[in-house]
Design an enzyme around this catalytic site. Structure first.
Site, PDB file in Angstrom:
ATOM      1  N   GLY A  48       0.800  -1.224   0.000  1.00  0.00           N
ATOM      2  CA  GLY A  48       0.000   0.000   0.000  1.00  0.00           C
ATOM      3  C   GLY A  48       0.830   1.270   0.000  1.00  0.00           C
ATOM      4  O   GLY A  48       0.362   2.327   0.426  1.00  0.00           O
ATOM      5  N   SER A  49       2.077   1.209  -0.513  1.00  0.00           N
ATOM      6  CA  SER A  49       2.876   2.441  -0.515  1.00  0.00           C
ATOM      7  C   SER A  49       2.323   3.449  -1.531  1.00  0.00           C
ATOM      8  O   SER A  49       2.372   4.660  -1.294  1.00  0.00           O
ATOM      9  CB  SER A  49       4.354   2.146  -0.778  1.00  0.00           C
ATOM     10  OG  SER A  49       4.573   1.745  -2.103  1.00  0.00           O
ATOM     11  N   MET A  79      -3.759  -7.615  -7.001  1.00  0.00           N
ATOM     12  CA  MET A  79      -3.205  -8.758  -7.735  1.00  0.00           C
ATOM     13  C   MET A  79      -4.262  -9.637  -8.402  1.00  0.00           C
ATOM     14  O   MET A  79      -4.072 -10.840  -8.525  1.00  0.00           O
ATOM     15  CB  MET A  79      -2.320  -9.595  -6.798  1.00  0.00           C
ATOM     16  CG  MET A  79      -1.157  -8.818  -6.192  1.00  0.00           C
ATOM     17  SD  MET A  79      -0.091  -8.069  -7.428  1.00  0.00           S
ATOM     18  CE  MET A  79       0.855  -9.493  -7.918  1.00  0.00           C
ATOM     19  N   ARG A  80      -5.365  -9.034  -8.828  1.00  0.00           N
ATOM     20  CA  ARG A  80      -6.407  -9.796  -9.532  1.00  0.00           C
ATOM     21  C   ARG A  80      -6.851  -9.044 -10.769  1.00  0.00           C
ATOM     22  O   ARG A  80      -6.831  -7.810 -10.773  1.00  0.00           O
ATOM     23  CB  ARG A  80      -7.640  -9.959  -8.639  1.00  0.00           C
ATOM     24  CG  ARG A  80      -7.378 -10.883  -7.546  1.00  0.00           C
ATOM     25  CD  ARG A  80      -8.508 -11.084  -6.590  1.00  0.00           C
ATOM     26  NE  ARG A  80      -8.000 -12.018  -5.615  1.00  0.00           N
ATOM     27  CZ  ARG A  80      -8.030 -13.337  -5.753  1.00  0.00           C
ATOM     28  NH1 ARG A  80      -8.661 -13.875  -6.770  1.00  0.00           N
ATOM     29  NH2 ARG A  80      -7.465 -14.118  -4.868  1.00  0.00           N
ATOM     30  N   LEU A  81      -7.286  -9.814 -11.766  1.00  0.00           N
ATOM     31  CA  LEU A  81      -7.848  -9.163 -12.951  1.00  0.00           C
ATOM     32  C   LEU A  81      -9.248  -8.681 -12.607  1.00  0.00           C
ATOM     33  O   LEU A  81      -9.991  -9.353 -11.894  1.00  0.00           O
ATOM     34  CB  LEU A  81      -7.942 -10.163 -14.108  1.00  0.00           C
ATOM     35  CG  LEU A  81      -6.646 -10.512 -14.828  1.00  0.00           C
ATOM     36  CD1 LEU A  81      -6.916 -11.542 -15.911  1.00  0.00           C
ATOM     37  CD2 LEU A  81      -6.006  -9.265 -15.425  1.00  0.00           C
ATOM     38  N   ILE A  82      -9.598  -7.508 -13.114  1.00  0.00           N
ATOM     39  CA  ILE A  82     -10.948  -6.985 -12.908  1.00  0.00           C
ATOM     40  C   ILE A  82     -11.874  -7.663 -13.924  1.00  0.00           C
ATOM     41  O   ILE A  82     -11.564  -7.714 -15.118  1.00  0.00           O
ATOM     42  CB  ILE A  82     -10.965  -5.449 -13.093  1.00  0.00           C
ATOM     43  CG1 ILE A  82      -9.989  -4.753 -12.122  1.00  0.00           C
ATOM     44  CG2 ILE A  82     -12.378  -4.887 -12.925  1.00  0.00           C
ATOM     45  CD1 ILE A  82     -10.335  -4.807 -10.665  1.00  0.00           C
ATOM     46  N   HIS A 100       1.947   0.146 -13.291  1.00  0.00           N
ATOM     47  CA  HIS A 100       2.737  -1.068 -13.510  1.00  0.00           C
ATOM     48  C   HIS A 100       4.217  -0.696 -13.596  1.00  0.00           C
ATOM     49  O   HIS A 100       4.579   0.253 -14.289  1.00  0.00           O
ATOM     50  CB  HIS A 100       2.280  -1.743 -14.811  1.00  0.00           C
ATOM     51  CG  HIS A 100       2.939  -3.059 -15.046  1.00  0.00           C
ATOM     52  ND1 HIS A 100       2.579  -4.197 -14.348  1.00  0.00           N
ATOM     53  CD2 HIS A 100       3.957  -3.415 -15.865  1.00  0.00           C
ATOM     54  CE1 HIS A 100       3.356  -5.196 -14.751  1.00  0.00           C
ATOM     55  NE2 HIS A 100       4.188  -4.766 -15.666  1.00  0.00           N
TER      56      HIS A 100
HETATM   57  C1  GRF Z   1       3.789  -1.317  -7.464  1.00  0.00           C
HETATM   58  O1  GRF Z   1       5.109  -1.538  -7.862  1.00  0.00           O
HETATM   59  C2  GRF Z   1       2.881  -1.223  -8.651  1.00  0.00           C
HETATM   60  O2  GRF Z   1       3.506  -0.748  -9.793  1.00  0.00           O
HETATM   61  C3  GRF Z   1       2.456  -2.667  -8.866  1.00  0.00           C
HETATM   62  O3  GRF Z   1       2.350  -3.200  -7.576  1.00  0.00           O
HETATM   63  C4  GRF Z   1       3.215  -2.498  -6.692  1.00  0.00           C
HETATM   64  C5  GRF Z   1       2.404  -2.084  -5.507  1.00  0.00           C
HETATM   65  O4  GRF Z   1       3.192  -1.559  -4.499  1.00  0.00           O
HETATM   66  N1  GRF Z   1       1.234  -2.741  -9.627  1.00  0.00           N
HETATM   67  P1  GRF Z   1       2.534  -0.914  -3.197  1.00  0.00           P
HETATM   68  O5  GRF Z   1       1.624  -1.981  -2.569  1.00  0.00           O
HETATM   69  O6  GRF Z   1       1.781   0.296  -3.626  1.00  0.00           O
HETATM   70  O7  GRF Z   1       3.691  -0.607  -2.296  1.00  0.00           O
END
Ligand code: GRF
Length: 190
Positions: free
Chosen positions: A12-13, A90-93, A109
């Site tokens: 969640g950064s 981490m899932r496709l919508i 991404h």
């Molecule tokens: C990021 O590198 C983003 O590009 C990818 O997943 C990562 C998520 O990082 N889709 P965080 O959970 O926001 O730290």
């Protein structure tokens, strides 16, 4: 004021970077909901600490994607969400949500798409020994990292020695680029 929902499965950064941009008045929006498929994730922990509503679910407890997406949709509609922001979800919508939010779902991404789609894009770039990689923000469609590109920023990794170094540069770009791009996308919304 536009309402955004953030979907996250991990640290969640990026979620936090968007929250910070709002606090600093760099982005005029409200994070009205965090959606997560990982109840124990740091992203969920952050939402609780920040007092942001969350819809947290375990996919295993549902019979199908349509069923959990219907529940997500209910929470999105309830809060009149204007834009869905995927940040490490981490899932496709699926079509249940896609059909209701045309050009209103974006993703970030860690590569210059269309190179290195899918998981571990940074690892893929290292493996391929590319000299330049980067970050892409794109609209979400039914494919994996295939939607229309909105913004990209390159990063030269030629002289970087460790994966950690590359990751930290990629994240720094993401944390700046995502709030800026969300701002533009929101301005373009009717
Ligand atoms: C990021 O590198 C983003 O590009 C990818 O997943 C990562 C998520 O990082 N889709 P965080 O959970 O926001 O730290």
């Amino acid at each position: 004021m536009k309402n955004i929902a953030i979907f996250a499965s991990g640290t969640g950064s990026n979620f936090l970077a968007i929250y910070d941009a709002i606090c600093k008045h760099e982005l005029d929006a409200t994070i009205s909901l965090l959606v997560s498929d990982k109840p124990k994730s740091k992203a969920v922990e952050k939402a609780h600490l920040l007092g942001i509503d969350s819809f947290v679910f375990s996919p295993k407890e549902y019979k199908s994607k349509t069923q959990y997406e219907n529940d997500i949709l209910y929470s999105l509609k309830e809060r009149k969400i204007d834009l869905i922001v995927l940040a490490g979800y981490m899932r496709l919508i699926g079509t249940t949500i896609l059909s209701q939010y045309p050009r209103r779902i974006i993703n970030i991404h860690p590569s210059l798409l269309p190179s290195f789609k899918g998981i571990d894009a940074i690892g893929q770039a290292i493996q391929a020994r590319v000299k330049i990689t980067g970050v892409t923000v794109h609209y979400v469609d039914e494919g994996m990292d295939t939607g229309e590109i909105i913004e990209q920023e390159p990063l030269c990794i030629e002289n970087m020695e460790t994966r950690e170094e590359i990751e930290s540069h990629i994240h720094a770009i993401e944390h700046r680029l995502y709030p800026q791009t969300i701002k533009k996308v929101l301005e373009d919304l009717k």
